[in-house]
Design an enzyme around this catalytic site. Structure first.
Site, mmCIF file in Angstrom:
data_model
loop_
_atom_site.group_PDB
_atom_site.id
_atom_site.type_symbol
_atom_site.label_atom_id
_atom_site.label_comp_id
_atom_site.label_asym_id
_atom_site.label_seq_id
_atom_site.Cartn_x
_atom_site.Cartn_y
_atom_site.Cartn_z
ATOM 1 N N GLY B 47 0.826 -1.198 0.000
ATOM 2 C CA GLY B 47 0.000 0.000 0.000
ATOM 3 C C GLY B 47 0.860 1.249 0.000
ATOM 4 N N GLY B 291 10.700 4.269 5.130
ATOM 5 C CA GLY B 291 9.394 3.763 5.565
ATOM 6 C C GLY B 291 9.228 3.597 7.059
ATOM 7 N N GLU B 292 10.250 3.151 7.738
ATOM 8 C CA GLU B 292 10.103 2.871 9.169
ATOM 9 C C GLU B 292 10.522 4.046 10.030
ATOM 10 O OE1 GLU B 292 10.984 -1.481 10.217
ATOM 11 O OE2 GLU B 292 12.413 -1.011 8.654
#
Lengths: 455, 334
Positions: B47, B291-292
């Site tokens: 996503g 992303g993290e």
């Protein structure tokens, strides 16, 4: 969002055509109009629904399992127990040689956490599967359980997992992953101030919009197609191949459209048992977690305890840092030994400290196994490190942002795990934060650079 | 009793890719007869938009517009191995594999064009619009559409390429912990402003100002969606979320979104995102994994802001009104 191109302009060429362009996502129209197909949009004639009978106890011996009433329930096609699973004791990181195998697909003789899967029921409808699951009779002998990591590490604590033999993961380095750099005790002895503090977190759920699940269809050629929302296709396929003792060539996994993962869909839980159900019944099978299962059964982010002891000088230099990290793995390893190891590689944070001592433990307790989540092994450590930094700055009467500039790592600095720093950019992030948040710092800090000391 | 205001800062770094490496990803790229390009992978789009990014990386490398690239991924019968989408590795690992595969395909494409134009392949360049030109003589050109047709039906060449990216696994030294956890790190600094009601213990996050250094923003709009989402998740972790509110006690765990607390739209702060780019040496076009790490700095920044506001330290997550009130009570008693 604003791009600040003035930073690092000397090491970056901005001459690209497609990269750096805000192209619209090709999958967005499908997502926002409801046309995107997720695994659960697949349905096959004769598809069975799988529901788990789960342990109501945190720790118990299974004396007997009676599935006779469940099997007679209208709509039930098959009931599975541990003896039906070809390679029932497994661990997913065995694929990268991190053992031992320590978890059961379906509990065999014992349950080690409340919610552990014991019996799988396959029925024509979800309702029939649920009703039949309630008719499975399991006789348990409840055992003492341990929930607190400190209690679990004490001699005489109830043993959570016999496959480990003790309530912590045994690394090749011993009871914890260790990093040793400089002489931390000498550093403390020479420090102006010592501050030792303890930090704690609680388990956290990934909370994806789409719960974990899969739909399996047996094909005419003796293969099985598994439509799944796993985050790792071959990792799941290869582990399934081991658990079912089935050649990987018999397995076909289709996925890649996932309604949120955040690390919660890398555990290989639903696929092996659903494929086994399809194999033993010859019918398509779907196994989808309810929201309750997603929240309390699927692995959360581990609770962690982090103890940090620092030696700091009145001029702002941190001269010694000792970190002891504890990761609450719950009853089984899953990805937790990796997470605790990753923490050891992350401490002492993005700061250059000459004397460092790190121990990270992966601890077993009788709770839902924890596993990967966004920021795995680092998120809670960063909470602890950065609150500790704030406390240290206030302890010596220094501005918290300036205090970080003094200790920030720069290119060439040796890290505690003995890698020289490359590509640092912490200083520039803090300089820009100082500007954007109107948090002024002394000019000498605004003149610093990550490139090299004194630059 | 009053509403008290405070602010806090936090600075962090975050490794890109699987800890200690050893996590391969492969990619295949081929041209269709009319000069569109297929990228075949087994990586998973969660996503976050991985398919779009892989298309842009392939397009940049081949030298065509992104809408000429189709990404076919996450089918184990067709896609070569990928370790998986986790550990901030998708863009970095798969992106590098796509670049390698696309370079090989581009080379064949240029060789076929060279034969058609009767020049050397090394004298050719792409215009990014779907054409191949002779360097210095752009009037002499051929479309990629025609090059692909020629490769398929006239010259019998496969415009395709294979890509593989692997960072060799590092094994930590037992006694010292000497190891190579990662090859590149993203960075962030966050300043959070809060209000704390010292009567109810309730925290309102007013503003969160984030500066992220992510190597290269391959698609700035998609970077923005990920960084804003991460920043909200950080607030959620700081103040709301847990499946075991009285950990290590196992009771009172939430089982749905009524019981499991997360911030609603009204609880989210005014969020500012600033992005810096220091390209990483081994990243695809310099990219690191954002992303993290983008969900991490808000947690300590909010914790430090709460202290700045009311003078109590909450060292246990989440920072609930109950914990704040108990700390205030203890503070008053001392």
């Amino acid at each position: 969002m604003e791009l600040r191109k003035n930073y690092f302009a000397d090491v970056r060429k901005d001459d690209l055509h497609e990269i750096g362009q805000p192209r619209p996502r090709s999958d967005s129209p499908g997502h926002v109009t409801g046309k995107t197909a997720y695994f659960a949009d697949r349905s096959f004639p004769g598809m069975l629904h799988l529901k788990m009978v789960r342990s109501p106890h945190h720790h118990a011996r299974i004396r007997s399992i009676d599935t006779s009433e469940a099997e007679k329930h209208p709509g039930v096609v098959r009931v599975l127990t541990a003896k039906d699973v070809p390679h029932n004791v497994y661990t997913i990181l065995i694929l990268i040689q991190i053992g031992p195998e320590d978890e059961t697909v379906l509990a065999d003789g014992k349950v080690r956490w409340k919610g552990e899967a014991v019996v799988a029921v396959l029925a024509e409808t979800e309702r029939a599967a649920q009703e039949a699951a309630a008719k499975v009779r399991i006789d348990y002998e409840v055992l003492p359980a341990v929930f607190d990591m400190e209690e679990a590490l004490k001699p005489g604590a109830p043993l959570v997992n016999e496959y480990h033999g003790q309530n912590y993961y045994l690394y090749d380095s011993g009871e914890c992953r260790k990093v040793r750099f400089g002489d931390v005790e000498a550093g403390f002895a020479g420090a102006d101030h010592i501050l030792e503090q303890s930090y704690q977190s609680s388990p956290i759920e990934h909370a994806p919009t789409e719960t974990t699940g899969c739909v399996v269809a047996p094909e005419g050629n003796d293969r099985f197609t598994c439509y799944t929302n796993t985050q790792a296709m071959f990792f799941t396929l290869d582990n399934t191949s081991i658990i079912l003792q089935m050649p990987g060539s018999k397995l076909h996994f289709v996925g890649g459209t996932v309604g949120g993962g955040f690390g919660g869909k890398v555990d290989v839980i639903v696929e092996p048992i659903a494929i086994l159900g399809a194999k033993l019944t010859g019918r398509p099978v779907c196994f989808i977690y309810s929201r309750e299962e997603e929240m309390q059964i699927s692995s959360p982010r581990a609770a962690e305890k982090v103890v940090i002891k620092d030696g700091v000088m009145t001029d702002g230099r941190i001269v010694a840092r000792k970190v002891t990290g504890y990761t609450d793995a719950g009853a089984y390893s899953r990805h937790s030994p990796y997470g605790a190891q990753k923490g050891a590689g992350h401490y002492p944070g993005p700061y250059t400290i000459p004397n460092v001592w790190i121990d990270t433990y992966c601890v077993y307790t009788n709770r839902t196994p924890s596993s990967a989540m966004r920021g795995f092994g680092v998120t809670i450590g960063d909470f602890a490190l950065e609150v500790q930094m704030d406390k240290l700055a206030r302890l010596i009467g220094m501005d918290p942002l300036e205090f970080r500039f003094i200790n920030a790592y720069r290119d060439g600095d040796m890290k505690a795990h003995r890698q020289p720093t490359e590509g640092a950019a912490l200083i520039e992030c803090m300089q820009e934060a100082s500007r954007v948040a109107n948090w002024p710092v002394a000019e000498k800090y605004m003149a610093m650079s990550s490139y090299a000391k004194g630059a | 009793m009053a509403i008290r205001r405070g602010r806090g800062v936090a600075a962090i770094n975050y490794p890109t890719g699987m800890n200690l490496g050893g996590d391969p990803t492969q990619a295949l790229v081929h041209s269709t007869p009319t000069g569109n390009f297929m990228v075949t992978l087994s990586s998973v789009d969660l996503g976050q938009g991985m398919k779009q990014i892989m298309a842009q990386i392939c397009a940049e490398t081949i030298g065509v517009p992104t809408d000429r690239v189709v990404v076919d991924t996450a089918d184990t019968d067709t896609g070569p191995h990928c370790m998986g989408t986790f550990a901030s590795r998708g863009t970095h690992r798969a992106g590098n594999a796509v670049i390698q595969a696309a370079r090989e395909a581009r080379q064949v494409m240029l060789e076929v064009a060279a034969e058609e134009l009767e020049v050397n392949a090394s004298d050719l360049e792409t215009d990014g619009q779907g054409n191949i030109l002779v360097k210095g003589a752009p009037q002499k050109s051929i479309s990629i559409f025609d090059v692909a047709l020629s490769a398929h039906f006239k010259r019998g060449r496969s415009i395709s390429g294979r890509g593989m990216f692997l960072i060799p696994r590092s094994y930590p030294e037992k006694e010292t912990g000497a190891m190579k956890p990662s090859t590149c790190y993203a960075h962030a600094c966050t300043v959070a402003e809060v209000e704390v009601d010292d009567e109810t213990g309730e925290v309102t996050v007013l503003t969160v100002k984030n500066v992220f250094e992510i190597g290269r923003a391959l698609n700035p709009k998609m970077v923005e969606q990920q960084l804003v989402g991460g920043s909200w998740m950080g607030i959620s972790h700081a103040l709301y979320e847990t499946t075991e509110p009285y950990y290590p006690n196992r009771d009172h765990g939430g089982t749905d979104f009524n019981q499991y607390l997360m911030p609603g739209p009204g609880d989210l702060a005014e969020t500012k995102i600033i992005v810096l780019e220091r390209p990483s040496a081994d990243g695809p076009y310099g990219a690191k994994g954002p992303g993290e790490m983008c969900a991490n700095p808000q947690i300590p920044a909010v914790a430090n802001a709460v202290f700045d506001a009311v003078g109590v330290r909450i060292d246990t997550l989440p920072i609930t009104p109950e914990r704040i009130l108990r700390a205030l009570k203890a503070q008053a008693a001392n």
